[in-house]
Design an enzyme around this catalytic site. Structure first.
Site, PDB file in Angstrom:
ATOM      1  N   ASP A 189       0.837  -1.206   0.000  1.00 20.19           N
ATOM      2  CA  ASP A 189       0.000   0.000   0.000  1.00 20.19           C
ATOM      3  C   ASP A 189       0.871   1.255   0.000  1.00 20.19           C
ATOM      4  O   ASP A 189       2.054   1.221   0.353  1.00 20.19           O
ATOM      5  CB  ASP A 189      -0.916   0.020   1.221  1.00 20.19           C
ATOM      6  CG  ASP A 189      -0.141   0.070   2.531  1.00 20.19           C
ATOM      7  OD1 ASP A 189       0.912  -0.597   2.620  1.00 20.19           O
ATOM      8  OD2 ASP A 189      -0.575   0.774   3.449  1.00 20.19           O
ATOM      9  N   GLU A 190       0.282   2.352  -0.379  1.00 21.84           N
ATOM     10  CA  GLU A 190       0.876   3.695  -0.272  1.00 21.84           C
ATOM     11  C   GLU A 190       2.309   3.764  -0.817  1.00 21.84           C
ATOM     12  O   GLU A 190       3.182   4.421  -0.249  1.00 21.84           O
ATOM     13  CB  GLU A 190       0.831   4.171   1.189  1.00 21.84           C
ATOM     14  CG  GLU A 190      -0.594   4.343   1.685  1.00 21.84           C
ATOM     15  CD  GLU A 190      -0.697   4.704   3.149  1.00 21.84           C
ATOM     16  OE1 GLU A 190      -1.617   5.451   3.504  1.00 21.84           O
ATOM     17  OE2 GLU A 190       0.125   4.226   3.965  1.00 21.84           O
TER      18      GLU A 190
END
Length: 511
Positions: free
Chosen positions: A314-315
């Site tokens: 993620d991210e």
């Protein structure tokens, strides 16, 4: 209530807890007949299997301090509390609990079912059974039958030990709390920008240097391999499977700081103790990156008996889309090589999820239709989905703006909002069979100790557990909040400090 003294009027007979009062709600609860009373003569009878005996010893260990009774665990005899393994329509985790004047019998096909049945038995006993000193009783179990199987096979809780480090004993305490509500997965977020928490023999500075700090600049810490094995062992004794996470290619500053060669420019950044995200990335174009990943996954897989290994994903804002796809195409086969199944945050669906992979959705109700459809498309193509919508089940979100702990980037999440949604219908276009379950993440930017963890987890965690275990047809906030309120006395007995949500009719038991 104190026992009556000689010559005084006898105390009124206590009423046992109704069978349908437990959390998560059972599939069926049919009251009838006389209650069973645990007495000094009660024994716990188990069949010959080591697993059944282990569940019996676990139950005895809970009951002995508060009742003051010996409660021997035996293989022969009649009456008392019986734990019985037998073929039946229970699946891997279901059970039947039969209670009457002469005893309580829990029947299951697998040891996990016996264990979950024991959790229901605990909740049918007075809350004082959880105390560690002798209490007056009486110890009554309502008469009747509970038949119970879970809706989903994945009922998880994630603990972020990277932003703030939690000791083995603190993790064990949380495991015990999760077990009471039939949670069966413990997802440990073992690496992030602020700290690397697992020893890796082939890259020792990951733990000794990368694990030396945490948010705010504290001393951090890490698990030795023996520590991690002890967490895995303890979780298994409570029928939780540990799912370790190494977050990649972003959220990697602790690793990048530990080894300069992992950086594209060969320069190690300083250790990081803030809370911003999205600035770090492994160097996708360097071959040493994949040597590093292979070593870490190999060593972690060898320590982890469960099926799953979480690779984050993620991210990764500092990784181009092309590099992200390249990275996931290289890394997912490494997980398979060491015998594990990939789990990733739902951004994994922006690449090509490996066959059998699971995507953990952490978006919001308001996440774009395009992003939701990308997850749905992957689900239609065979990728399983774990639901962790941040504005529903992120346990680190503040309850209200006055909550002293937690964050609010996903909004404020009161108890009703956390409970009142249906995992089976949450993401449009996702086939029902693709939803593997739910998980409640607890990120630790603001959480430093067990008291902080418990205040944010309770009372929301039991609601997430119910979403994972109980049928959609049983879902009813008005009835649930009454059952939830009755749990408060048990939390008091266990020393769990919780948020007294005004949405819940706590009553005297939660004072």
């Amino acid at each position: 209530m104190a026992a009556s003294v000689t010559g005084a009027a006898p105390a009124p007979q206590a009423s046992p807890t109704p069978l349908d009062r437990i959390v998560p709600a059972p599939a069926s609860a049919d009251p009838g007949g006389s209650p069973y009373r645990i007495t000094r003569g009660t024994h716990i009878r188990v069949d010959g299997s080591r697993e059944a005996r282990g569940v019996g010893e676990y139950l005895a260990k809970i009951l002995r301090p508060s009742t003051g009774y010996r409660l021997p665990v035996i293989a022969q005899g009649a009456g008392g509390i019986r734990l019985r393994l037998a073929e039946g329509p229970f699946g891997a985790e279901g059970y039947r609990l039969d209670s009457g004047r002469h005893g309580v019998t829990i029947t299951a096909s697998r040891p996990a079912g016996l264990f979950h049945g024991v959790q229901s038995l605990r909740q049918l006993l007075p809350a004082a059974v959880e105390k560690d000193s002798v209490q007056p009783g009486p110890w009554l179990v309502a008469g009747g039958t509970i038949t119970d199987t879970p809706r989903y096979g994945w009922r998880g809780a994630m603990l972020d030990v990277s932003r703030h480090f939690f000791t083995v004993d603190q993790v064990k305490r949380y495991i015990d709390q999760l077990a009471l509500y039939k949670i069966n997965k413990l997802h440990l977020h073992l690496s992030d920008d602020q700290g690397w928490r697992i020893a890796v023999d082939s890259w020792p500075r990951l733990a000794t240097y990368g694990g030396s700090t945490e948010v705010g600049g504290g001393p951090g810490g890490y698990y030795t391999k023996a520590d991690y094995k002890e967490i895995v062992r303890y979780a298994a004794s409570r029928y939780l499977e540990v799912v370790p996470e190494i977050d990649m290619p972003g959220h990697t500053n602790a690793a990048l700081a530990s080894y300069a060669d992992l950086n594209c420019d060969g320069v190690a950044p300083p250790l990081y103790t803030g809370t911003e995200v999205g600035f770090s990335s492994l160097c996708v174009g360097k071959e040493i990156t994949y040597d590093f990943v292979d070593d870490v996954i190999r060593e972690l897989a060898a320590l982890t008996p469960g099926r799953y290994l979480h690779i984050g994903g993620d991210e990764a804002h500092s990784t181009s889309h092309e590099d992200y796809v390249t990275f996931m195409d290289r890394v997912q086969p490494i997980v398979a090589k060491y015998g594990k199944t990939v789990v990733g945050w739902h951004q994994l669906t922006g690449a090509t999820p490996a066959k059998g992979a699971l995507a953990q959705y952490w978006g919001l109700d308001g996440t774009s239709a395009e992003e939701k459809e990308r997850v749905a498309k992957a689900a239609r193509n065979g990728t399983g989905v774990i639901l962790s919508p941040a504005d529903r089940v992120y346990l680190d979100m503040k309850y209200t703006k006055e909550t002293p702990l937690g964050l609010s980037w996903a909004g404020y999440v009161e108890v009703k909002r956390s409970y009142d949604w249906d995992p089976g219908a949450y993401l449009p276009g996702v086939p029902g069979g693709a939803v593997k379950g739910v998980e409640a993440p607890l990120w630790s930017e603001t959480l430093e100790n067990s008291g902080h963890v418990e205040f944010m987890a309770f009372p929301r965690l039991p609601g997430v557990a119910e979403l994972g275990w109980s049928s959609a047809a049983s879902h009813d906030w008005e009835r649930y909040k009454v059952r939830l309120a009755a749990q408060a006395e048990r939390w008091d007995a266990l020393g769990i400090g919780y948020y007294r949500s005004p949405q819940v009719p706590w009553g005297a038991g939660g004072q």
